[in-house]
Scaffold this active site. Structure first.
Site, mmCIF file in Angstrom:
data_model
loop_
_atom_site.group_PDB
_atom_site.id
_atom_site.type_symbol
_atom_site.label_atom_id
_atom_site.label_comp_id
_atom_site.label_asym_id
_atom_site.label_seq_id
_atom_site.Cartn_x
_atom_site.Cartn_y
_atom_site.Cartn_z
ATOM 1 N N ASP A 25 0.828 -1.211 0.000
ATOM 2 C CA ASP A 25 0.000 0.000 0.000
ATOM 3 C C ASP A 25 0.860 1.258 0.000
ATOM 4 O OD1 ASP A 25 -2.180 -1.642 0.246
ATOM 5 O OD2 ASP A 25 -2.961 -0.714 2.077
ATOM 6 N N HIS A 79 3.958 -2.052 3.391
ATOM 7 C CA HIS A 79 4.140 -0.712 2.814
ATOM 8 C C HIS A 79 5.623 -0.559 2.466
ATOM 9 C CE1 HIS A 79 0.724 -0.466 5.624
ATOM 10 N NE2 HIS A 79 0.238 0.503 4.868
#
Length: 274
Positions: A85, A230
């Site tokens: 993400d 991430h």
């Protein structure tokens, strides 16, 4: 409403002191534990359209029969989806280099402001190397707190950036923080987007400890899981090789989210969560 299914149930404010808890009868203690677990499992029940990838995949496979054109048959293989993400960012090419060497295709949920508008070449590279590209909003707002027009304003610029870079607009998105509700789902259906949540998170936004990130992922990964990481945080990319190596040793096959669903296709407005 789904906020984040990583939250632990809160302890009651009237909790007894330790000495009284020890005296609690076994039957009553079991009932309390069961109630807390039921609360945790049913907290998302007000959101309609939540389904697991395995459920839709199995139903579609039965309808399609024994022949499938999918590159990986996750009804047979022990599949897991690796997702990232909040990119693309400056470190992303280093992650792409590793994934290319290992022949792994991931799903990237891309953010707009400071990302898709800043690193279009990285977006193009992701697509060229076979990764799945999805939407993670323009500015990472909690979509449940926005009016429908504001939700669209969070989604549409990222769709345009990705389509401009790759020639194709995404069909998947991930709501920031996993926060979604029926209002968000309605807008996503109008925009042609399915929502994808996750089953494993290392909470790498809160630590630079690579070993901790590895341990959290490995401890929680199960078949048909969706791993959330991430790549822009310092501890994450160094953790990925160890995660990949160990999960390979455990017999896992890495797939994109759409491959995890296949032969089913993501349905706009639906929420997919293992």
């Amino acid at each position: 409403m789904i906020r984040s299914f990583n939250r632990r149930p809160q302890n009651p404010s009237h909790a007894q002191d330790p000495s009284r808890r020890k005296a609690l009868p076994h039957r009553r203690a079991s009932a309390v534990a069961a109630a807390l677990m039921l609360t945790a499992l049913t907290a998302c029940s007000s959101l309609n359209g939540v389904v697991s990838p395995a459920t839709v995949r199995t139903a579609a496979a039965r309808a399609a029969g024994p022949h499938s054109s999918a590159p990986v048959d996750c009804t047979v293989a022990k599949c897991v989806a690796l997702t990232f993400d909040g990119g693309p960012s400056a470190p992303t090419p280093r992650l792409l280099d590793f994934l290319k060497r290992e022949k792994i295709r991931a799903t990237f949920f891309l953010q707009g402001k400071g990302h898709t508008d800043t690193y279009p070449d990285t977006v193009r590279r992701m697509a060229a190397e076979g990764h799945e590209i999805a939407n993670h909003t323009w500015s990472h707002e909690d979509l449940t707190g926005l009016a429908p027009d504001a939700i669209r304003a969070e989604i549409e610029p990222v769709q345009r950036d990705i389509e401009k870079a790759t020639g194709r607009a995404p069909t998947l998105m991930r709501p920031p923080g996993g926060a979604t509700d029926d209002k968000v789902s309605k807008v996503m259906k109008e925009l042609g987007l399915a929502q994808v949540l996750w089953s494993v998170t290392a909470k790498d936004y809160a630590t630079t400890d690579t070993a901790l990130i590895v341990r959290r992922v490995l401890d929680r990964t199960e078949r048909d899981g969706i791993i959330l990481l991430h790549e822009r945080y310092a501890g994450t990319i160094p953790a990925v090789p160890a995660i990949v190596r160990e999960l390979h040793d455990r017999g896992y096959t890495f797939v994109t989210v759409s491959e995890l669903l296949s032969p089913a296709c993501p349905e706009p407005g639906k929420v997919y969560r293992p």
